[in-house]
Design a protein around this motif. Structure first.
Motif, PDB file in Angstrom:
ATOM      1  N   MET A 194       0.833  -1.196   0.000  1.00 58.34           N
ATOM      2  CA  MET A 194       0.000   0.000   0.000  1.00 58.34           C
ATOM      3  C   MET A 194       0.872   1.253   0.000  1.00 58.34           C
ATOM      4  O   MET A 194       0.583   2.210  -0.712  1.00 58.34           O
ATOM      5  CB  MET A 194      -0.960  -0.006   1.196  1.00 58.34           C
ATOM      6  N   LYS A 195       1.952   1.225   0.785  1.00 56.47           N
ATOM      7  CA  LYS A 195       2.850   2.380   0.825  1.00 56.47           C
ATOM      8  C   LYS A 195       3.479   2.622  -0.543  1.00 56.47           C
ATOM      9  O   LYS A 195       3.572   3.770  -0.996  1.00 56.47           O
ATOM     10  CB  LYS A 195       3.930   2.179   1.887  1.00 56.47           C
ATOM     11  N   ASP A 196       3.905   1.546  -1.207  1.00 54.12           N
ATOM     12  CA  ASP A 196       4.494   1.680  -2.540  1.00 54.12           C
ATOM     13  C   ASP A 196       3.512   2.350  -3.501  1.00 54.12           C
ATOM     14  O   ASP A 196       3.873   3.250  -4.262  1.00 54.12           O
ATOM     15  CB  ASP A 196       4.875   0.311  -3.116  1.00 54.12           C
ATOM     16  N   VAL A 197       2.268   1.878  -3.466  1.00 53.58           N
ATOM     17  CA  VAL A 197       1.238   2.416  -4.364  1.00 53.58           C
ATOM     18  C   VAL A 197       0.999   3.891  -4.049  1.00 53.58           C
ATOM     19  O   VAL A 197       0.916   4.718  -4.959  1.00 53.58           O
ATOM     20  CB  VAL A 197      -0.071   1.601  -4.262  1.00 53.58           C
ATOM     21  N   CYS A 198       0.889   4.206  -2.780  1.00 56.84           N
ATOM     22  CA  CYS A 198       0.663   5.603  -2.373  1.00 56.84           C
ATOM     23  C   CYS A 198       1.801   6.495  -2.851  1.00 56.84           C
ATOM     24  O   CYS A 198       1.561   7.583  -3.386  1.00 56.84           O
ATOM     25  CB  CYS A 198       0.498   5.702  -0.867  1.00 56.84           C
ATOM     26  N   ASP A 199       3.027   6.043  -2.669  1.00 55.47           N
ATOM     27  CA  ASP A 199       4.193   6.812  -3.115  1.00 55.47           C
ATOM     28  C   ASP A 199       4.190   6.978  -4.630  1.00 55.47           C
ATOM     29  O   ASP A 199       4.458   8.063  -5.150  1.00 55.47           O
ATOM     30  CB  ASP A 199       5.493   6.139  -2.673  1.00 55.47           C
ATOM     31  N   GLN A 200       3.873   5.916  -5.344  1.00 58.15           N
ATOM     32  CA  GLN A 200       3.885   5.937  -6.802  1.00 58.15           C
ATOM     33  C   GLN A 200       2.812   6.866  -7.365  1.00 58.15           C
ATOM     34  O   GLN A 200       3.051   7.570  -8.350  1.00 58.15           O
ATOM     35  CB  GLN A 200       3.677   4.517  -7.338  1.00 58.15           C
ATOM     36  N   LEU A 201       1.634   6.889  -6.722  1.00 59.61           N
ATOM     37  CA  LEU A 201       0.510   7.656  -7.259  1.00 59.61           C
ATOM     38  C   LEU A 201       0.306   9.006  -6.573  1.00 59.61           C
ATOM     39  O   LEU A 201      -0.568   9.775  -6.974  1.00 59.61           O
ATOM     40  CB  LEU A 201      -0.782   6.834  -7.152  1.00 59.61           C
ATOM     41  N   GLY A 202       1.103   9.292  -5.544  1.00 58.04           N
ATOM     42  CA  GLY A 202       0.900  10.537  -4.810  1.00 58.04           C
ATOM     43  C   GLY A 202      -0.436  10.553  -4.094  1.00 58.04           C
ATOM     44  O   GLY A 202      -1.113  11.573  -4.031  1.00 58.04           O
ATOM     45  N   MET A 203      -0.795   9.403  -3.565  1.00 56.05           N
ATOM     46  CA  MET A 203      -2.111   9.194  -2.961  1.00 56.05           C
ATOM     47  C   MET A 203      -1.958   9.070  -1.453  1.00 56.05           C
ATOM     48  O   MET A 203      -0.970   8.539  -0.959  1.00 56.05           O
ATOM     49  CB  MET A 203      -2.659   7.885  -3.555  1.00 56.05           C
ATOM     50  N   GLN A 204      -2.947   9.557  -0.723  1.00 58.93           N
ATOM     51  CA  GLN A 204      -2.948   9.399   0.720  1.00 58.93           C
ATOM     52  C   GLN A 204      -3.243   7.941   1.080  1.00 58.93           C
ATOM     53  O   GLN A 204      -4.086   7.301   0.454  1.00 58.93           O
ATOM     54  CB  GLN A 204      -4.012  10.292   1.362  1.00 58.93           C
ATOM     55  N   TYR A 205      -2.558   7.441   2.094  1.00 65.82           N
ATOM     56  CA  TYR A 205      -2.751   6.065   2.546  1.00 65.82           C
ATOM     57  C   TYR A 205      -4.214   5.826   2.917  1.00 65.82           C
ATOM     58  O   TYR A 205      -4.802   4.801   2.562  1.00 65.82           O
ATOM     59  CB  TYR A 205      -1.836   5.790   3.748  1.00 65.82           C
ATOM     60  N   GLU A 206      -4.817   6.800   3.606  1.00 71.09           N
ATOM     61  CA  GLU A 206      -6.205   6.668   4.046  1.00 71.09           C
ATOM     62  C   GLU A 206      -7.153   6.565   2.855  1.00 71.09           C
ATOM     63  O   GLU A 206      -8.156   5.852   2.906  1.00 71.09           O
ATOM     64  CB  GLU A 206      -6.615   7.850   4.943  1.00 71.09           C
ATOM     65  N   THR A 207      -6.841   7.285   1.784  1.00 71.80           N
ATOM     66  CA  THR A 207      -7.676   7.237   0.581  1.00 71.80           C
ATOM     67  C   THR A 207      -7.604   5.854  -0.049  1.00 71.80           C
ATOM     68  O   THR A 207      -8.634   5.277  -0.419  1.00 71.80           O
ATOM     69  CB  THR A 207      -7.231   8.309  -0.439  1.00 71.80           C
ATOM     70  N   LEU A 208      -6.405   5.313  -0.161  1.00 70.83           N
ATOM     71  CA  LEU A 208      -6.246   3.980  -0.730  1.00 70.83           C
ATOM     72  C   LEU A 208      -6.972   2.943   0.119  1.00 70.83           C
ATOM     73  O   LEU A 208      -7.695   2.089  -0.413  1.00 70.83           O
ATOM     74  CB  LEU A 208      -4.766   3.619  -0.861  1.00 70.83           C
ATOM     75  N   ARG A 209      -6.809   3.020   1.414  1.00 76.94           N
ATOM     76  CA  ARG A 209      -7.494   2.085   2.299  1.00 76.94           C
ATOM     77  C   ARG A 209      -9.013   2.217   2.151  1.00 76.94           C
ATOM     78  O   ARG A 209      -9.727   1.224   2.078  1.00 76.94           O
ATOM     79  CB  ARG A 209      -7.068   2.315   3.749  1.00 76.94           C
ATOM     80  N   PHE A 210      -9.508   3.456   2.070  1.00 72.13           N
ATOM     81  CA  PHE A 210     -10.937   3.695   1.891  1.00 72.13           C
ATOM     82  C   PHE A 210     -11.437   3.074   0.586  1.00 72.13           C
ATOM     83  O   PHE A 210     -12.455   2.385   0.564  1.00 72.13           O
ATOM     84  CB  PHE A 210     -11.230   5.204   1.922  1.00 72.13           C
ATOM     85  N   TYR A 211     -10.711   3.319  -0.513  1.00 73.92           N
ATOM     86  CA  TYR A 211     -11.105   2.744  -1.801  1.00 73.92           C
ATOM     87  C   TYR A 211     -11.155   1.225  -1.718  1.00 73.92           C
ATOM     88  O   TYR A 211     -12.079   0.595  -2.240  1.00 73.92           O
ATOM     89  CB  TYR A 211     -10.142   3.178  -2.910  1.00 73.92           C
TER      90      TYR A 211
ATOM     91  N   VAL B  51      -2.656  -1.052  -9.959  1.00 76.25           N
ATOM     92  CA  VAL B  51      -2.121   0.315  -9.989  1.00 76.25           C
ATOM     93  C   VAL B  51      -2.734   1.091 -11.159  1.00 76.25           C
ATOM     94  O   VAL B  51      -3.131   2.253 -11.007  1.00 76.25           O
ATOM     95  CB  VAL B  51      -0.578   0.308 -10.052  1.00 76.25           C
ATOM     96  N   ALA B  52      -2.835   0.459 -12.311  1.00 75.68           N
ATOM     97  CA  ALA B  52      -3.440   1.117 -13.474  1.00 75.68           C
ATOM     98  C   ALA B  52      -4.900   1.474 -13.181  1.00 75.68           C
ATOM     99  O   ALA B  52      -5.363   2.564 -13.539  1.00 75.68           O
ATOM    100  CB  ALA B  52      -3.340   0.216 -14.708  1.00 75.68           C
ATOM    101  N   TRP B  53      -5.629   0.574 -12.523  1.00 75.76           N
ATOM    102  CA  TRP B  53      -7.020   0.844 -12.167  1.00 75.76           C
ATOM    103  C   TRP B  53      -7.104   2.006 -11.174  1.00 75.76           C
ATOM    104  O   TRP B  53      -7.965   2.875 -11.291  1.00 75.76           O
ATOM    105  CB  TRP B  53      -7.697  -0.404 -11.612  1.00 75.76           C
ATOM    106  N   LEU B  54      -6.191   2.031 -10.208  1.00 76.12           N
ATOM    107  CA  LEU B  54      -6.181   3.129  -9.241  1.00 76.12           C
ATOM    108  C   LEU B  54      -5.914   4.468  -9.927  1.00 76.12           C
ATOM    109  O   LEU B  54      -6.499   5.486  -9.558  1.00 76.12           O
ATOM    110  CB  LEU B  54      -5.157   2.870  -8.140  1.00 76.12           C
ATOM    111  N   LYS B  55      -5.062   4.475 -10.936  1.00 77.12           N
ATOM    112  CA  LYS B  55      -4.840   5.701 -11.716  1.00 77.12           C
ATOM    113  C   LYS B  55      -6.150   6.143 -12.354  1.00 77.12           C
ATOM    114  O   LYS B  55      -6.468   7.336 -12.385  1.00 77.12           O
ATOM    115  CB  LYS B  55      -3.773   5.483 -12.794  1.00 77.12           C
ATOM    116  N   SER B  56      -6.923   5.178 -12.850  1.00 77.31           N
ATOM    117  CA  SER B  56      -8.228   5.491 -13.442  1.00 77.31           C
ATOM    118  C   SER B  56      -9.163   6.090 -12.390  1.00 77.31           C
ATOM    119  O   SER B  56      -9.862   7.073 -12.655  1.00 77.31           O
ATOM    120  CB  SER B  56      -8.867   4.237 -14.041  1.00 77.31           C
ATOM    121  N   LEU B  57      -9.180   5.483 -11.209  1.00 80.96           N
ATOM    122  CA  LEU B  57     -10.036   6.002 -10.135  1.00 80.96           C
ATOM    123  C   LEU B  57      -9.659   7.433  -9.767  1.00 80.96           C
ATOM    124  O   LEU B  57     -10.539   8.283  -9.557  1.00 80.96           O
ATOM    125  CB  LEU B  57      -9.941   5.117  -8.886  1.00 80.96           C
TER     126      LEU B  57
END
Length: 139
Positions: free
Chosen positions: A5-22, A46-52
């Motif tokens: 999750m941390k890797d994804v957040c760092d890669q996408l510039g996303m908040q950890y809480e947002t990723l967990r919520f999604y 990761v590609a799907w998260l970029k879409s979101l």
């Protein structure tokens, strides 16, 4: 390659809480878990998260994102409906761009107006105060 999750957040510039919520909302299907029950994301996740994230920027709420995701899960048969949904988002964004453009034009005109006043080219007028009355001095 797998990502935490941390890797994804760092890669996408996303908040950890947002990723967990999604994830908790079911917006990221097919996420695997490792032996410690931590989520593990692959390239497709990761590609799907970029879409979101893009859909979110388009003004789409969670309910609409879930609807879009469910259509995606149906495969090719839902492409016409997805196209229609995205066309609606595009129309909304074009309206937003037009409104923002009008706002920028207003600011540009005001800046030019202020510059002309400060340069002594024109007299100051106001829609809020009577500029013919002397200004009271604070003592």
């Amino acid at each position: 390659m797998d990502y935490s999750m941390k890797d994804v957040c760092d890669q996408l510039g996303m908040q950890y809480e947002t990723l967990r919520f999604y994830c908790n909302e079911g917006l990221v299907p097919n996420v695997k878990r490792d032996r410690n029950n931590y989520r593990v994301f692959d390239e497709r996740n990761v590609a799907w998260l970029k879409s979101l994230l893009c859909l979110k920027k388009c003004g789409m709420g969670i309910k609409d994102m879930k609807h879009y995701m469910n259509l995606c899960m149906e495969g090719v048969s839902s492409i016409p409906e997805r196209k229609k949904l995205l066309a609606g988002r595009k129309e909304y964004l074009l309206e937003q761009i037009a409104e923002l453009s009008e706002s920028i034009d207003y600011i540009n005109n005001k800046q030019e107006y202020f510059d002309r006043i400060l340069a002594g080219e024109i007299e100051y007028t106001s829609n809020l105060i009577d500029t013919n009355q002397p200004v009271a001095q604070n003592k």
